[in-house]
Design a protein around this motif. Structure first.
Motif, PDB file in Angstrom:
ATOM      1  N   ILE A  39       0.820  -1.213   0.000  1.00 46.13           N
ATOM      2  CA  ILE A  39       0.000   0.000   0.000  1.00 46.13           C
ATOM      3  C   ILE A  39       0.855   1.265   0.000  1.00 46.13           C
ATOM      4  CG2 ILE A  39      -0.252   0.133   2.524  1.00 46.13           C
ATOM      5  CD1 ILE A  39      -3.223   0.953   1.935  1.00 46.13           C
ATOM      6  N   TYR A  40       2.055   1.188   0.603  1.00 52.52           N
ATOM      7  CA  TYR A  40       2.934   2.358   0.626  1.00 52.52           C
ATOM      8  C   TYR A  40       3.509   2.639  -0.770  1.00 52.52           C
ATOM      9  CZ  TYR A  40       2.444   1.476   5.590  1.00 52.52           C
ATOM     10  OH  TYR A  40       1.922   1.266   6.836  1.00 52.52           O
ATOM     11  N   GLY A  41       3.756   1.573  -1.529  1.00 52.14           N
ATOM     12  CA  GLY A  41       4.190   1.747  -2.908  1.00 52.14           C
ATOM     13  C   GLY A  41       3.111   2.396  -3.750  1.00 52.14           C
ATOM     14  N   VAL A  42       1.865   1.969  -3.559  1.00 53.76           N
ATOM     15  CA  VAL A  42       0.735   2.573  -4.274  1.00 53.76           C
ATOM     16  C   VAL A  42       0.641   4.058  -3.939  1.00 53.76           C
ATOM     17  CG1 VAL A  42      -1.786   2.616  -4.475  1.00 53.76           C
ATOM     18  CG2 VAL A  42      -0.581   0.434  -4.435  1.00 53.76           C
ATOM     19  N   GLU A  43       0.738   4.370  -2.647  1.00 55.26           N
ATOM     20  CA  GLU A  43       0.654   5.771  -2.219  1.00 55.26           C
ATOM     21  C   GLU A  43       1.748   6.617  -2.868  1.00 55.26           C
ATOM     22  OE1 GLU A  43       0.396   8.277   1.955  1.00 55.26           O
ATOM     23  OE2 GLU A  43       1.874   6.664   1.773  1.00 55.26           O
ATOM     24  N   GLY A  44       2.983   6.125  -2.844  1.00 55.32           N
ATOM     25  CA  GLY A  44       4.097   6.884  -3.392  1.00 55.32           C
ATOM     26  C   GLY A  44       3.970   7.136  -4.884  1.00 55.32           C
ATOM     27  N   ILE A  45       3.615   6.093  -5.629  1.00 55.56           N
ATOM     28  CA  ILE A  45       3.526   6.210  -7.089  1.00 55.56           C
ATOM     29  C   ILE A  45       2.377   7.121  -7.507  1.00 55.56           C
ATOM     30  CG2 ILE A  45       2.976   4.924  -9.205  1.00 55.56           C
ATOM     31  CD1 ILE A  45       4.533   2.545  -7.932  1.00 55.56           C
ATOM     32  N   LEU A  46       1.194   6.913  -6.920  1.00 56.92           N
ATOM     33  CA  LEU A  46       0.016   7.657  -7.365  1.00 56.92           C
ATOM     34  C   LEU A  46      -0.033   9.088  -6.809  1.00 56.92           C
ATOM     35  CD1 LEU A  46      -2.770   4.925  -7.259  1.00 56.92           C
ATOM     36  CD2 LEU A  46      -1.184   5.518  -9.093  1.00 56.92           C
ATOM     37  N   LYS A  47       0.447   9.275  -5.591  1.00 59.14           N
ATOM     38  CA  LYS A  47       0.429  10.606  -4.998  1.00 59.14           C
ATOM     39  C   LYS A  47       1.442  11.529  -5.666  1.00 59.14           C
ATOM     40  CE  LYS A  47       0.486  12.880  -0.469  1.00 59.14           C
ATOM     41  NZ  LYS A  47       0.598  12.649   1.001  1.00 59.14           N
ATOM     42  N   HIS A  48       2.656  11.003  -5.901  1.00 60.96           N
ATOM     43  CA  HIS A  48       3.720  11.835  -6.486  1.00 60.96           C
ATOM     44  C   HIS A  48       3.784  11.731  -8.007  1.00 60.96           C
ATOM     45  CE1 HIS A  48       5.164  12.731  -2.485  1.00 60.96           C
ATOM     46  NE2 HIS A  48       5.192  11.439  -2.195  1.00 60.96           N
ATOM     47  N   LYS A  49       2.991  10.798  -8.579  1.00 55.13           N
ATOM     48  CA  LYS A  49       2.925  10.605 -10.032  1.00 55.13           C
ATOM     49  C   LYS A  49       4.318  10.378 -10.620  1.00 55.13           C
ATOM     50  CE  LYS A  49      -1.310  13.302 -10.238  1.00 55.13           C
ATOM     51  NZ  LYS A  49      -1.420  13.404  -8.767  1.00 55.13           N
ATOM     52  N   GLU A  50       4.988   9.386 -10.061  1.00 56.10           N
ATOM     53  CA  GLU A  50       6.325   9.050 -10.524  1.00 56.10           C
ATOM     54  C   GLU A  50       6.629   7.588 -10.225  1.00 56.10           C
ATOM     55  OE1 GLU A  50       8.732  11.818  -8.310  1.00 56.10           O
ATOM     56  OE2 GLU A  50       8.891  10.458  -6.574  1.00 56.10           O
ATOM     57  N   LEU A  51       7.548   7.046 -11.009  1.00 55.74           N
ATOM     58  CA  LEU A  51       8.026   5.686 -10.808  1.00 55.74           C
ATOM     59  C   LEU A  51       9.475   5.748 -10.354  1.00 55.74           C
ATOM     60  CD1 LEU A  51       6.550   4.065 -14.039  1.00 55.74           C
ATOM     61  CD2 LEU A  51       5.585   3.980 -11.737  1.00 55.74           C
ATOM     62  N   TRP A  52       9.878   4.795  -9.534  1.00 50.93           N
ATOM     63  CA  TRP A  52      11.248   4.726  -9.042  1.00 50.93           C
ATOM     64  C   TRP A  52      11.989   3.599  -9.737  1.00 50.93           C
ATOM     65  CZ3 TRP A  52      11.054   5.240  -2.947  1.00 50.93           C
ATOM     66  CH2 TRP A  52      10.499   6.481  -2.615  1.00 50.93           C
ATOM     67  N   LEU A  53      13.163   3.924 -10.267  1.00 53.06           N
ATOM     68  CA  LEU A  53      14.020   2.922 -10.897  1.00 53.06           C
ATOM     69  C   LEU A  53      15.297   2.798 -10.077  1.00 53.06           C
ATOM     70  CD1 LEU A  53      12.161   4.119 -13.269  1.00 53.06           C
ATOM     71  CD2 LEU A  53      13.833   3.068 -14.785  1.00 53.06           C
ATOM     72  N   SER A  54      15.603   1.583  -9.620  1.00 51.22           N
ATOM     73  CA  SER A  54      16.733   1.362  -8.714  1.00 51.22           C
ATOM     74  C   SER A  54      18.000   1.005  -9.472  1.00 51.22           C
ATOM     75  CB  SER A  54      16.392   0.243  -7.731  1.00 51.22           C
ATOM     76  OG  SER A  54      15.256   0.580  -6.962  1.00 51.22           O
ATOM     77  N   VAL A 104      23.040   1.545 -14.018  1.00 48.44           N
ATOM     78  CA  VAL A 104      21.901   1.468 -14.923  1.00 48.44           C
ATOM     79  C   VAL A 104      20.702   1.270 -14.006  1.00 48.44           C
ATOM     80  CG1 VAL A 104      20.751   0.155 -16.726  1.00 48.44           C
ATOM     81  CG2 VAL A 104      23.220   0.503 -16.841  1.00 48.44           C
ATOM     82  N   TYR A 105      19.681   2.107 -14.160  1.00 49.39           N
ATOM     83  CA  TYR A 105      18.551   2.093 -13.223  1.00 49.39           C
ATOM     84  C   TYR A 105      17.397   1.275 -13.803  1.00 49.39           C
ATOM     85  CZ  TYR A 105      21.206   5.644 -10.796  1.00 49.39           C
ATOM     86  OH  TYR A 105      22.198   6.309 -10.120  1.00 49.39           O
ATOM     87  N   VAL A 106      16.799   0.450 -12.946  1.00 47.85           N
ATOM     88  CA  VAL A 106      15.860  -0.568 -13.418  1.00 47.85           C
ATOM     89  C   VAL A 106      14.589  -0.579 -12.570  1.00 47.85           C
ATOM     90  CG1 VAL A 106      15.531  -3.059 -13.783  1.00 47.85           C
ATOM     91  CG2 VAL A 106      17.766  -2.024 -14.215  1.00 47.85           C
TER      92      VAL A 106
END
Length: 304
Positions: A39-54, A104-106
């Motif tokens: 649920i925290y991943g959902v909050e981060g992605i949808l609230k900030h409108k961004e994806l994280w690449l590691s 290289v971020y994935v």
């Protein structure tokens, strides 16, 4: 191909990169992609409108990289036979070089909309998967200093070997080229370093998009950010905390909210308020194109 068939030749970086990318492309049509998270991943992605690449150097399983490196060494041995020693030694230098430590971020997605395995591995069965539009998700994304690559992971060992064999023939060709190069030429070291850094980059690209067939159930689709200039250092990442470690990552903005097509609630999450809650969250964050039909429960029957 055998060693005697290989012509001494430099790599034309841009053409070879385009060719490598063409080999990774899959003609299979993909309608949607799915990201399994809590649920925290959902909050981060949808609230900030961004994806994280590691950073791929911080992947949980280092064997993912070793898998491709070992295929490369097998290809060199097959091509060079009894003369493989010097080529294997230099390939070892290449994969242990600073070039392969370049980030290289994935990000890992999947084409499987409702996977028992993925629910278990990434959400403890009570998370969500975010449904993403394949075409709209990255069409406007231009990340300064990086190329954006996006392909399904290749699990077919025969296809992997064919692509790697071609690349290792080029690696051997570069080695043969420099054996004949005038060592007194002031450009020798610069050209040598550049050529093998490019090869290191290509090997790393394959390591990101190749996995052992035992993982094929994941039906993984990967997004990767590749440095445009392999010789330059960029300190433009931030760090997140995961399992007691700091993980470097970059963000990719979601330019069009309609790239979010909906969500699926995990099979273990039986709370009646889960759907109502996510609908309220979508409403206050401006996802007005989504309604109650856009949020559904997993169809997998969970057994306690």
């Amino acid at each position: 191909m055998k060693l005697t068939d290989i012509q001494p030749k430099e790599i034309d970086t841009q053409n070879e990169l385009r060719y490598l990318i063409s080999k990774l492309k899959n003609k299979k049509k993909i309608k949607s992609l799915y990201h399994y998270t809590n649920i925290y991943g959902v909050e981060g992605i949808l609230k900030h409108k961004e994806l994280w690449l590691s950073d791929a150097n911080f992947l949980n399983d280092k064997n993912e990289l070793l898998y491709t490196y070992n295929l490369c060494k097998e290809a060199i041995s097959d091509i060079c036979g009894k003369d493989k020693g010097a080529f294997l030694d230099h390939f070892k230098d290449v994969i242990e070089s600073e070039a392969l430590k370049k980030p290289v971020y994935v990000m890992s997605l999947t084409t499987n909309s409702d996977s028992n395995l993925l629910w278990s591995n990434y959400t403890n069965n009570d998370g969500y998967n975010i449904i993403l539009d394949h075409k709209d998700l990255f069409k406007e994304s231009k990340i300064k200093n990086y190329h954006l690559l996006k392909f399904p992971v290749i699990y077919d060992n025969q296809i992997q070997k064919e692509i790697i064999s071609e690349l290792m023939c080029k690696f051997i060709g570069v080695m043969l080229y420099f054996q004949k190069f005038d060592k007194s030429n002031p450009n020798f070291i610069t050209k040598w370093n550049y050529q093998f850094k490019v090869i290191a980059l290509f090997v790393k690209i394959l390591a990101i998009f190749f996995k052992d067939s035992c993982f094929s159930q994941e039906e993984e689709y990967r997004i990767a950010l590749l440095p445009e200039t392999w010789l330059t250092d960029y300190l433009d990442y931030t760090c997140r905390i995961s399992n007691g470690s700091f993980i470097p990552y970059l963000t990719v903005p979601i330019h069009d909210k309609k790239a979010i097509k909906g969500l699926t609630i995990g099979p273990k999450n039986n709370m009646d308020i889960a759907k109502d809650g996510i609908l309220k969250f979508l409403e206050i964050n401006g996802y007005d194109h989504l309604d109650e039909n856009s949020v559904n429960k997993s169809k997998i029957p969970y057994r306690y």
